[in-house]
Design a protein around this motif. Structure first.
Motif, PDB file in Angstrom:
ATOM      1  N   MET A  54       0.835  -1.186   0.000  1.00 17.83           N
ATOM      2  CA  MET A  54       0.000   0.000   0.000  1.00 17.83           C
ATOM      3  C   MET A  54       0.877   1.246   0.000  1.00 17.83           C
ATOM      4  SD  MET A  54      -3.216  -0.733   0.122  1.00 17.83           S
ATOM      5  CE  MET A  54      -4.287  -2.075   0.461  1.00 17.83           C
ATOM      6  N   SER A  55       0.490   2.180  -0.833  1.00 19.72           N
ATOM      7  CA  SER A  55       1.210   3.439  -0.921  1.00 19.72           C
ATOM      8  C   SER A  55       0.326   4.558  -0.379  1.00 19.72           C
ATOM      9  CB  SER A  55       1.589   3.709  -2.382  1.00 19.72           C
ATOM     10  OG  SER A  55       2.273   4.927  -2.496  1.00 19.72           O
ATOM     11  N   GLN A  56       0.876   5.318   0.532  1.00 19.84           N
ATOM     12  CA  GLN A  56       0.148   6.421   1.163  1.00 19.84           C
ATOM     13  C   GLN A  56      -0.333   7.417   0.105  1.00 19.84           C
ATOM     14  OE1 GLN A  56      -0.479   6.074   4.211  1.00 19.84           O
ATOM     15  NE2 GLN A  56      -1.080   8.040   5.025  1.00 19.84           N
ATOM     16  N   GLY A  57      -1.608   7.758   0.130  1.00 25.24           N
ATOM     17  CA  GLY A  57      -2.160   8.737  -0.791  1.00 25.24           C
ATOM     18  C   GLY A  57      -2.563   8.185  -2.155  1.00 25.24           C
ATOM     19  N   CYS A  58      -2.358   6.909  -2.396  1.00 30.38           N
ATOM     20  CA  CYS A  58      -2.723   6.310  -3.688  1.00 30.38           C
ATOM     21  C   CYS A  58      -4.206   5.937  -3.663  1.00 30.38           C
ATOM     22  CB  CYS A  58      -1.876   5.071  -3.954  1.00 30.38           C
ATOM     23  SG  CYS A  58      -2.415   4.131  -5.400  1.00 30.38           S
ATOM     24  N   PRO A  59      -5.011   6.479  -4.598  1.00 31.89           N
ATOM     25  CA  PRO A  59      -6.446   6.164  -4.577  1.00 31.89           C
ATOM     26  C   PRO A  59      -6.771   4.694  -4.860  1.00 31.89           C
ATOM     27  CG  PRO A  59      -5.910   7.611  -6.426  1.00 31.89           C
ATOM     28  CD  PRO A  59      -4.668   7.448  -5.621  1.00 31.89           C
ATOM     29  N   VAL A  60      -5.964   4.016  -5.673  1.00 26.97           N
ATOM     30  CA  VAL A  60      -6.226   2.596  -5.945  1.00 26.97           C
ATOM     31  C   VAL A  60      -5.887   1.772  -4.710  1.00 26.97           C
ATOM     32  CG1 VAL A  60      -5.638   0.602  -7.379  1.00 26.97           C
ATOM     33  CG2 VAL A  60      -5.948   2.840  -8.439  1.00 26.97           C
ATOM     34  N   CYS A  61      -4.769   2.058  -4.069  1.00 27.72           N
ATOM     35  CA  CYS A  61      -4.435   1.364  -2.813  1.00 27.72           C
ATOM     36  C   CYS A  61      -5.543   1.584  -1.782  1.00 27.72           C
ATOM     37  CB  CYS A  61      -3.103   1.862  -2.261  1.00 27.72           C
ATOM     38  SG  CYS A  61      -1.648   1.249  -3.135  1.00 27.72           S
ATOM     39  N   ALA A  62      -6.065   2.807  -1.723  1.00 26.61           N
ATOM     40  CA  ALA A  62      -7.142   3.110  -0.779  1.00 26.61           C
ATOM     41  C   ALA A  62      -8.382   2.282  -1.087  1.00 26.61           C
ATOM     42  CB  ALA A  62      -7.468   4.599  -0.809  1.00 26.61           C
ATOM     43  N   GLU A  63      -8.726   2.153  -2.373  1.00 28.01           N
ATOM     44  CA  GLU A  63      -9.888   1.339  -2.759  1.00 28.01           C
ATOM     45  C   GLU A  63      -9.664  -0.123  -2.395  1.00 28.01           C
ATOM     46  OE1 GLU A  63     -12.910   1.833  -4.024  1.00 28.01           O
ATOM     47  OE2 GLU A  63     -12.826   3.902  -4.718  1.00 28.01           O
ATOM     48  N   MET A  64      -8.464  -0.622  -2.623  1.00 31.45           N
ATOM     49  CA  MET A  64      -8.154  -2.027  -2.343  1.00 31.45           C
ATOM     50  C   MET A  64      -8.280  -2.352  -0.863  1.00 31.45           C
ATOM     51  SD  MET A  64      -7.518  -3.782  -5.001  1.00 31.45           S
ATOM     52  CE  MET A  64      -7.401  -3.378  -6.714  1.00 31.45           C
ATOM     53  N   GLY A  65      -7.964  -1.381  -0.010  1.00 32.39           N
ATOM     54  CA  GLY A  65      -7.976  -1.648   1.424  1.00 32.39           C
ATOM     55  C   GLY A  65      -9.151  -1.044   2.162  1.00 32.39           C
ATOM     56  N   SER A  66     -10.134  -0.520   1.443  1.00 31.47           N
ATOM     57  CA  SER A  66     -11.218   0.219   2.087  1.00 31.47           C
ATOM     58  C   SER A  66     -12.455  -0.636   2.313  1.00 31.47           C
ATOM     59  CB  SER A  66     -11.593   1.422   1.221  1.00 31.47           C
ATOM     60  OG  SER A  66     -12.720   2.070   1.766  1.00 31.47           O
ATOM     61  N   SER A  67     -13.071  -0.429   3.451  1.00 35.44           N
ATOM     62  CA  SER A  67     -14.367  -1.067   3.688  1.00 35.44           C
ATOM     63  C   SER A  67     -15.490  -0.152   3.206  1.00 35.44           C
ATOM     64  CB  SER A  67     -14.537  -1.375   5.170  1.00 35.44           C
ATOM     65  OG  SER A  67     -14.440  -0.183   5.923  1.00 35.44           O
ATOM     66  N   LYS A  68     -15.156   1.080   2.814  1.00 34.91           N
ATOM     67  CA  LYS A  68     -16.162   2.043   2.358  1.00 34.91           C
ATOM     68  C   LYS A  68     -16.762   1.666   1.015  1.00 34.91           C
ATOM     69  CE  LYS A  68     -14.036   5.990   4.630  1.00 34.91           C
ATOM     70  NZ  LYS A  68     -13.389   7.281   4.416  1.00 34.91           N
ATOM     71  N   ASN A  69     -16.036   0.931   0.187  1.00 39.44           N
ATOM     72  CA  ASN A  69     -16.532   0.621  -1.152  1.00 39.44           C
ATOM     73  C   ASN A  69     -17.175  -0.763  -1.245  1.00 39.44           C
ATOM     74  OD1 ASN A  69     -14.435  -1.212  -1.225  1.00 39.44           O
ATOM     75  ND2 ASN A  69     -13.611  -0.520  -3.174  1.00 39.44           N
ATOM     76  N   GLN A  70     -17.608  -1.320  -0.126  1.00 36.03           N
ATOM     77  CA  GLN A  70     -18.155  -2.677  -0.148  1.00 36.03           C
ATOM     78  C   GLN A  70     -19.348  -2.821  -1.084  1.00 36.03           C
ATOM     79  OE1 GLN A  70     -16.730  -5.499   1.171  1.00 36.03           O
ATOM     80  NE2 GLN A  70     -15.098  -3.996   1.342  1.00 36.03           N
ATOM     81  N   ASP A  71     -20.120  -1.756  -1.274  1.00 33.68           N
ATOM     82  CA  ASP A  71     -21.241  -1.846  -2.203  1.00 33.68           C
ATOM     83  C   ASP A  71     -20.764  -1.928  -3.646  1.00 33.68           C
ATOM     84  OD1 ASP A  71     -20.352   0.836  -2.105  1.00 33.68           O
ATOM     85  OD2 ASP A  71     -22.323   1.611  -2.661  1.00 33.68           O
ATOM     86  N   ARG A  72     -19.545  -1.462  -3.924  1.00 31.26           N
ATOM     87  CA  ARG A  72     -19.001  -1.474  -5.285  1.00 31.26           C
ATOM     88  C   ARG A  72     -17.975  -2.581  -5.509  1.00 31.26           C
ATOM     89  NH1 ARG A  72     -15.850   2.445  -6.191  1.00 31.26           N
ATOM     90  NH2 ARG A  72     -15.663   3.307  -4.117  1.00 31.26           N
ATOM     91  N   TRP A  73     -17.544  -3.252  -4.453  1.00 31.05           N
ATOM     92  CA  TRP A  73     -16.533  -4.309  -4.563  1.00 31.05           C
ATOM     93  C   TRP A  73     -17.145  -5.526  -5.244  1.00 31.05           C
ATOM     94  CZ3 TRP A  73     -11.477  -4.390  -4.143  1.00 31.05           C
ATOM     95  CH2 TRP A  73     -10.823  -5.621  -4.079  1.00 31.05           C
ATOM     96  N   ILE A  74     -16.412  -6.098  -6.204  1.00 34.48           N
ATOM     97  CA  ILE A  74     -16.950  -7.245  -6.949  1.00 34.48           C
ATOM     98  C   ILE A  74     -16.230  -8.530  -6.599  1.00 34.48           C
ATOM     99  CG2 ILE A  74     -17.227  -8.228  -9.268  1.00 34.48           C
ATOM    100  CD1 ILE A  74     -17.661  -5.237 -10.148  1.00 34.48           C
ATOM    101  N   ALA A  75     -14.914  -8.552  -6.752  1.00 30.91           N
ATOM    102  CA  ALA A  75     -14.171  -9.788  -6.503  1.00 30.91           C
ATOM    103  C   ALA A  75     -12.701  -9.452  -6.320  1.00 30.91           C
ATOM    104  CB  ALA A  75     -14.327 -10.757  -7.676  1.00 30.91           C
ATOM    105  N   GLY A  76     -11.999 -10.404  -5.746  1.00 29.61           N
ATOM    106  CA  GLY A  76     -10.570 -10.242  -5.573  1.00 29.61           C
ATOM    107  C   GLY A  76      -9.944 -11.555  -5.162  1.00 29.61           C
ATOM    108  N   ASP A  77      -8.657 -11.607  -5.312  1.00 32.24           N
ATOM    109  CA  ASP A  77      -7.876 -12.722  -4.793  1.00 32.24           C
ATOM    110  C   ASP A  77      -6.637 -12.119  -4.142  1.00 32.24           C
ATOM    111  OD1 ASP A  77      -6.131 -12.109  -6.903  1.00 32.24           O
ATOM    112  OD2 ASP A  77      -6.655 -13.875  -8.081  1.00 32.24           O
ATOM    113  N   SER A  78      -5.647 -12.928  -3.859  1.00 30.80           N
ATOM    114  CA  SER A  78      -4.471 -12.398  -3.169  1.00 30.80           C
ATOM    115  C   SER A  78      -3.645 -11.466  -4.053  1.00 30.80           C
ATOM    116  CB  SER A  78      -3.601 -13.543  -2.643  1.00 30.80           C
ATOM    117  OG  SER A  78      -3.174 -14.351  -3.727  1.00 30.80           O
TER     118      SER A  78
END
Length: 157
Positions: free
Chosen positions: A1-25
């Protein structure tokens, strides 16, 4: 994770759970926020990677596997005729792929003698469909994609 990176923030955020589709490691897939276009997705490695050459083999394979499912599901939708896969890295250096569905009506709006100008379609509709929140038709597509990924995982076991 990189501080201030919007993609890193999306990857680690619980705020976007309604928009999260799938992921793996290795990668994650989510609906682009604040754009009223069902199926406008972002696909990215979980690790902060800037260049394609920095991807590990497992990340590349995961991105391609997810991209294939996205394309299959979106093209199986009645109104979607093409899916653009774009990666710029200008505003946000974290390597990510915009999965942008081109609908029938978009092509009708932007057809020229030589065909559809995909870049113009992308730029126009990113601005024209900007919104606040996540509309229900977008959430319906998120659910459809989640189901497709869930079914794939179940059939691979």
């Amino acid at each position: 994770m990189s501080q201030g990176c919007p993609v890193c923030a999306e990857m680690g955020s619980s705020k976007n759970q309604d928009r999260w589709i799938a992921g793996d490691s290795d990668c994650g897939l989510y609906q682009m926020g604040n754009i009223a276009l069902p199926g406008y997705l972002v696909l990215a490695p979980r690790r902060h990677v800037v260049r394609w050459t920095d991807l590990e083999r497992s990340e590349w394979e995961s991105l391609e596997r997810f991209r294939g499912v996205v394309e299959e599901v979106l093209l199986g939708t009645e109104m979607i005729r093409k899916v653009y896969f774009l990666s710029f890295g200008e505003v946000c250096p974290h390597l990510h792929i915009h999965c942008f569905p081109r609908t029938i009506w978009m092509a009708d709006d932007h057809s020229e003698a030589g065909g559809v100008d995909g870049a113009a379609v992308f730029v126009h509709y990113r601005k024209a469909l900007a919104c606040s929140g996540t509309p229900e038709e977008v959430l319906a597509m998120v659910r459809r994609l989640r189901n497709a990924f869930s079914e794939r995982r179940s059939s691979q076991k």
